[in-house]
Design an enzyme around this catalytic site. Sequence first.
Site, PDB file in Angstrom:
ATOM      1  N   HIS A   1       0.747  -1.120  -0.039  1.00 50.17           N
ATOM      2  CA  HIS A   1      -0.052   0.036   0.017  1.00 50.17           C
ATOM      3  C   HIS A   1       0.719   1.144   0.118  1.00 50.17           C
ATOM      4  CE1 HIS A   1      -3.758   2.149   1.040  1.00 50.17           C
ATOM      5  NE2 HIS A   1      -2.857   3.040   1.805  1.00 50.17           N
ATOM      6  N   GLU A   2       1.985   1.281   0.747  1.00 49.69           N
ATOM      7  CA  GLU A   2       2.683   2.454   1.121  1.00 49.69           C
ATOM      8  C   GLU A   2       3.571   2.717  -0.240  1.00 49.69           C
ATOM      9  OE1 GLU A   2       1.945   4.786   3.145  1.00 49.69           O
ATOM     10  OE2 GLU A   2       0.614   3.450   4.183  1.00 49.69           O
TER      11      GLU A   2
ATOM     12  N   HIS B   1       3.454   6.452  -6.930  1.00 46.63           N
ATOM     13  CA  HIS B   1       2.688   7.687  -7.433  1.00 46.63           C
ATOM     14  C   HIS B   1       3.303   9.083  -7.174  1.00 46.63           C
ATOM     15  CE1 HIS B   1      -1.616   9.730  -7.146  1.00 46.63           C
ATOM     16  NE2 HIS B   1      -0.792  10.143  -7.980  1.00 46.63           N
TER      17      HIS B   1
ATOM     18  N   HIS C   1       1.733   4.479  -2.857  1.00 42.03           N
ATOM     19  CA  HIS C   1       1.866   5.866  -2.666  1.00 42.03           C
ATOM     20  C   HIS C   1       3.225   6.451  -3.158  1.00 42.03           C
ATOM     21  CE1 HIS C   1      -2.117   6.417  -0.647  1.00 42.03           C
ATOM     22  NE2 HIS C   1      -1.628   5.694   0.262  1.00 42.03           N
TER      23      HIS C   1
END
Length: 375
Positions: free
Chosen positions: A230-231, A237, A234
């Site tokens: 998940h991180e 991105h 980020h």
Amino acid sequence: GADAAAEGLHDVVDEPVDVGHLLRGFVAAFAAGHECIEVKVAVAEMAEADDAHARILRFERGAGGGDELRNVVNRDRDVVTIDQAFVFGGIRNRLAHAPQCFALRGIFRNRHVGDEPALSGIALDRRVYRLRKRALKLDTYHTYDGTVPLVEFDRKYPYDTVVEWLPESVAPLGSVYQDEMRRVLDGQCIDVYENPGKRSGAYSAPVYGCRPFMLLNYNDTLDAVFTLAHEMGHSMHTVLAHASQPFVYAGYTIFVAEVASTFNEQLLARLLLQRATSKKERAAILAREIDAIRGTIVRQTMFAEFEKLTHEAEESGAALTLESFRSMYRGLLDTYFGQGVAIDSQLELECLRIPHFYSAFYVYKYATGISAAIT
């Protein structure tokens, strides 16, 4: 879908239709020179599919030359941008004789519902509760029983191993993305393990001009594996945004941020399911995916509806008291959980402890993010 719209046809057949395909067809039709498209849609009551009634949805090419789709439903105008259409378009729904109309409501503000909210996920959520009740051999199922794992699974996932898996899991995004992810993972910018005095949780901190810094509290569990993915979503991105944009434009909204993070989780889940070494491990991964959908789509949507109700009450001049909060929240709990789950009175106070409610209209972005990621 697209062909029918481009040819100017008006009727949608009584078959499941991908809303995204239909809307892309609208865009193609506008590009071909059509000024207006009308679609006849039958939307049913939630309870009685036979009570379907027809409505004409009229789409006009916007002033932006196709950049906006203007919809007229019962004199209620709304503007839907093409990007929004694609986000919502992934939700499959039966446009003709639909017993549920979540996709239509999300796009067209068509809030024609019966005794149940127009959220197709609720029915599936209740099936999960019934399954869990049987599996746990409970006479009464309470909301806190949802925290009990159905599968006892204690496999350890060493960090060094998972770091090798992550770039493999994102292969569908291309070799450039994989190589950039490896550079982030090898860049000595990740605080991996728990330490005394270290804050809990995990986050990715963007710093323009260098790789993002990540904080983890990695403990070799399956949850920790998905937190890392998940991180990393980020962080990737951030890396791509910074590489493509000057500082003033490099930031991005939360609305799209959670798409990147949850999509990376979905890709990792697919890889883990392929490599599962036992039925128990596979069941644990699937159970985690189900819990993620329940907690992120259904629960966060309920939170968003509570925000809507409380703000509407304040705007109408109604007094906001503890009892009014409890009453509104209790009504949503009963609606979303149904009669198969025992709702303890203490749960009515949960609405006071959700920190996101003090930063209004945040929670719905979780639901839209994961919806886009899993579509």
